[in-house]
Design an enzyme around this catalytic site. Structure first.
Site, PDB file in Angstrom:
ATOM      1  N   ARG A 141       0.804  -1.350  -0.137  1.00 53.72           N
ATOM      2  CA  ARG A 141      -0.050  -0.024  -0.115  1.00 53.72           C
ATOM      3  C   ARG A 141       0.927   1.443   0.053  1.00 53.72           C
ATOM      4  NH1 ARG A 141      -3.006  -4.109   1.750  1.00 53.72           N
ATOM      5  NH2 ARG A 141      -0.938  -4.563   2.696  1.00 53.72           N
ATOM      6  N   THR A 142       1.681   1.381   0.911  1.00 51.58           N
ATOM      7  CA  THR A 142       2.563   2.464   1.115  1.00 51.58           C
ATOM      8  C   THR A 142       3.315   3.107  -0.180  1.00 51.58           C
ATOM      9  OG1 THR A 142       2.762   2.225   3.388  1.00 51.58           O
ATOM     10  CG2 THR A 142       4.292   3.857   2.377  1.00 51.58           C
TER      11      THR A 142
ATOM     12  N   ARG B 114      11.588   3.881   2.589  1.00 47.76           N
ATOM     13  CA  ARG B 114      11.423   3.104   3.826  1.00 47.76           C
ATOM     14  C   ARG B 114      12.716   2.173   3.975  1.00 47.76           C
ATOM     15  NH1 ARG B 114       6.175  -0.881   4.229  1.00 47.76           N
ATOM     16  NH2 ARG B 114       5.426   1.134   4.846  1.00 47.76           N
TER      17      ARG B 114
ATOM     18  N   HIS C 296       5.909   6.160  11.305  1.00 45.02           N
ATOM     19  CA  HIS C 296       5.267   5.545   9.812  1.00 45.02           C
ATOM     20  C   HIS C 296       4.135   7.291   9.927  1.00 45.02           C
ATOM     21  CE1 HIS C 296       3.926   4.290   6.362  1.00 45.02           C
ATOM     22  NE2 HIS C 296       3.572   2.884   6.831  1.00 45.02           N
TER      23      HIS C 296
ATOM     24  N   LYS D 236      26.067  -3.994  -2.882  1.00 46.29           N
ATOM     25  CA  LYS D 236      27.485  -3.894  -2.911  1.00 46.29           C
ATOM     26  C   LYS D 236      28.031  -3.157  -1.814  1.00 46.29           C
ATOM     27  CE  LYS D 236      27.216  -3.284  -7.967  1.00 46.29           C
ATOM     28  NZ  LYS D 236      27.231  -2.423  -9.049  1.00 46.29           N
TER      29      LYS D 236
END
Ligand code: NCD
Length: 296
Positions: free
Chosen positions: A52-53, A102, A130, A81
């Site tokens: 969703r986000t 995120r 959040h 890396k």
């Protein structure tokens, strides 16, 4: 609103949030034919899973006329890396106009913002915050209840690791509400965050204590944040909203999603279950936020 980034929900005053909600309401009336952000690019850096986000951020940016690039799996980027977040965002700064990040580490969005001059939005940093989820949560409450002040709000499930709860509790400091925390002993709202709470609160372990609330905010047990998998197995079914329990409450039932087992699927048919509407509100509130940060 003088907002440069969106890192913590405490970056917003009540006025900031409410002016954002007015703008979101306008976008909700019409999500189409916006060209305000034509030529602007959003960079999405998702170092943790998301449905969703990420997709509602992408949808929001595209509906505003802009475009999106980035990754949904850091395993395919140079992170693999060994590149640092600081180097990644400094590079991205010359490719995009705004960054949405995120990351599993607390503080990752803040660190990113310190290394670039373009706006950074925190789409979840570990078990910490959040903030954009909170914007859509509050927007959903406002729209359905026409107010926030005076409500009794029960927060249920994983209150220890659940970042959506941490941000929501902080945002509710701008309102006068009564909070009920419902969780097993092991997943109680963290003591270190309690000094932040300005509203009255009670703590319980039995979900039945939440049934007389105005809002019942369910959350998933955050399996990925447990150091010990046996501990997760022990608590995973501790706060479940069964259909029988849900039928006994008039509370508006919310959930940031994804759901695992904590809300039975039969509950979806009840008119007070609003979690899919809540997810939809993510588009309008994120359109309002992006427009505020780079459209004005
Ligand atoms: C939440 C999250 O990522 O913190 N999901 C979301 O963004 N809607 C909740 C969760 O994962 O349990």
């Amino acid at each position: 609103m003088m907002l440069k980034n969106c890192i913590a929900i405490s970056d917003f005053s009540r006025e900031d949030m409410e002016s954002l909600f007015s703008k979101a309401l306008e976008f909700e009336k019409s999500t189409e034919n916006h060209s305000k952000l034509r030529g602007k690019i959003m960079g999405v850096l998702f170092y943790e899973p998301s449905t969703r986000t990420r997709l509602s951020f992408e949808s929001a940016m595209k509906r505003l006329g802009g475009s999106v690039l980035g990754f949904a799996d850091a395993g395919v980027s140079s992170v693999k890396k060994g590149e640092s977040i600081a180097d990644t965002v400094r590079t991205l700064e010359s490719y995009v106009d705004i960054i949405v990040i995120r990351h599993p580490l607390e503080g990752a969005a803040k660190v990113s913002a310190e290394h670039v001059d373009i706006p950074v939005i925190n789409a979840g940093d570990g078990g910490h915050e959040h903030p954009t989820q909170t914007l859509l949560d509050l927007y959903t409450i406002m729209k359905n209840k026409n107010k926030v002040d005076g409500l009794e709000i029960a927060l249920c499930g994983d209150l220890k690791y659940g970042r959506t709860v941490h941000s929501l509790v902080s945002a509710l400091n701008n309102y006068n509400v009564k909070l009920k925390f419902i969780s097993p002993e092991e997943l109680k709202f963290p003591n270190k965050l309690k000094p932040r709470i300005k509203n009255d609160y009670e703590e319980h372990s039995n979900i039945e204590k939440a049934l007389d609330s105005d809002v019942l905010y369910m959350t998933r047990i955050q399996k990925e944040r447990f150091a010990d998998p046996t501990e997760y197995e022990r608590v995973k079914d501790s706060t479940v909203l069964t259909y029988d329990l849900a039928k006994r409450t008039n509370a508006m039932i919310m959930h940031p999603l994804p759901r695992v087992d904590e809300v039975q699927y039969e509950v979806d048919s009840l008119s007070n279950a609003v979690y899919f509407e809540q997810a939809k509100n993510g588009v309008y509130t994120r359109m309002a936020l992006i427009d505020t940060l780079i459209g004005e």
